[in-house]
Design a protein around this motif. Structure first.
Motif, short mmCIF file in Angstrom:
data_model
loop_
_atom_site.label_atom_id
_atom_site.label_comp_id
_atom_site.label_asym_id
_atom_site.label_seq_id
_atom_site.Cartn_x
_atom_site.Cartn_y
_atom_site.Cartn_z
N ASN A 1 4.73 19.09 0.39
CA ASN A 1 4.61 18.87 -1.06
C ASN A 1 4.80 17.39 -1.41
N THR A 2 4.11 16.54 -0.68
CA THR A 2 4.18 15.12 -0.96
C THR A 2 2.78 14.57 -1.23
N VAL A 3 2.74 13.53 -2.01
CA VAL A 3 1.50 12.83 -2.29
C VAL A 3 1.78 11.34 -2.19
N SER A 4 0.83 10.61 -1.63
CA SER A 4 0.99 9.17 -1.46
C SER A 4 -0.20 8.44 -2.03
N LEU A 5 0.04 7.20 -2.40
CA LEU A 5 -1.02 6.34 -2.93
C LEU A 5 -0.94 5.01 -2.20
N GLN A 6 -1.90 4.75 -1.36
CA GLN A 6 -1.99 3.48 -0.67
C GLN A 6 -2.79 2.52 -1.54
N MET A 7 -2.16 1.42 -1.92
CA MET A 7 -2.78 0.47 -2.83
C MET A 7 -2.98 -0.85 -2.10
N ASN A 8 -4.23 -1.21 -1.92
CA ASN A 8 -4.59 -2.45 -1.24
C ASN A 8 -5.29 -3.39 -2.22
N SER A 9 -5.37 -4.64 -1.86
CA SER A 9 -6.05 -5.65 -2.68
C SER A 9 -5.58 -5.57 -4.12
N LEU A 10 -4.29 -5.55 -4.31
CA LEU A 10 -3.73 -5.39 -5.64
C LEU A 10 -4.06 -6.58 -6.53
#
Length: 121
Positions: free
Chosen positions: A76-85
């Protein structure tokens, strides 16, 4: 009682990366959609990305190609990989879950408390 706990926010320079994570705990019977929203100062909360339990994802045009959402149904986990911010990505990011607590109950939205992401130019 259910709880969404976010982690991974912080300060990063433009062009950098961050990874946000959210763990949904408590007595969820089902979680249909998990996602991330964000709200910048003076602006409305907007969808960043969401993903169904089947793995189908929607990503906002403003972050497409830079952000990737993923989910672990077993945890029950969700992740957000954010690149080139970019500086315009600066906002409070909120974890969101759409699900139900029992077999008979309807689905509703649940929110985390938010985590600050600041991108400096």
């Amino acid at each position: 009682q259910v709880q969404l706990v976010e982690s991974g926010g912080g300060l990063v320079q433009a062009g950098g990366s961050l990874r946000l994570s959210c763990a949904a705990s408590g007595s969820f019977f089902r979680i249909n959609v998990m996602g991330w929203y964000r709200q910048a100062p003076g602006k409305q909360r907007e969808l960043v990305a969401r993903i169904t339990d089947g793995g189908s994802a929607d990503v906002a045009d403003s972050v497409k190609g830079r952000f990737t959402i993923s989910r672990d149904n077993a945890k029950n986990t969700v992740s957000l990989q954010m690149n080139s911010l970019k500086p315009e990505d600066t906002a409070v990011y909120y974890c969101n879950v759409y699900g139900g607590l029992t077999m008979m109950s309807g689905d509703k939205f649940y929110w985390g408390r938010g985590t600050q992401v600041t991108v400096s130019s």
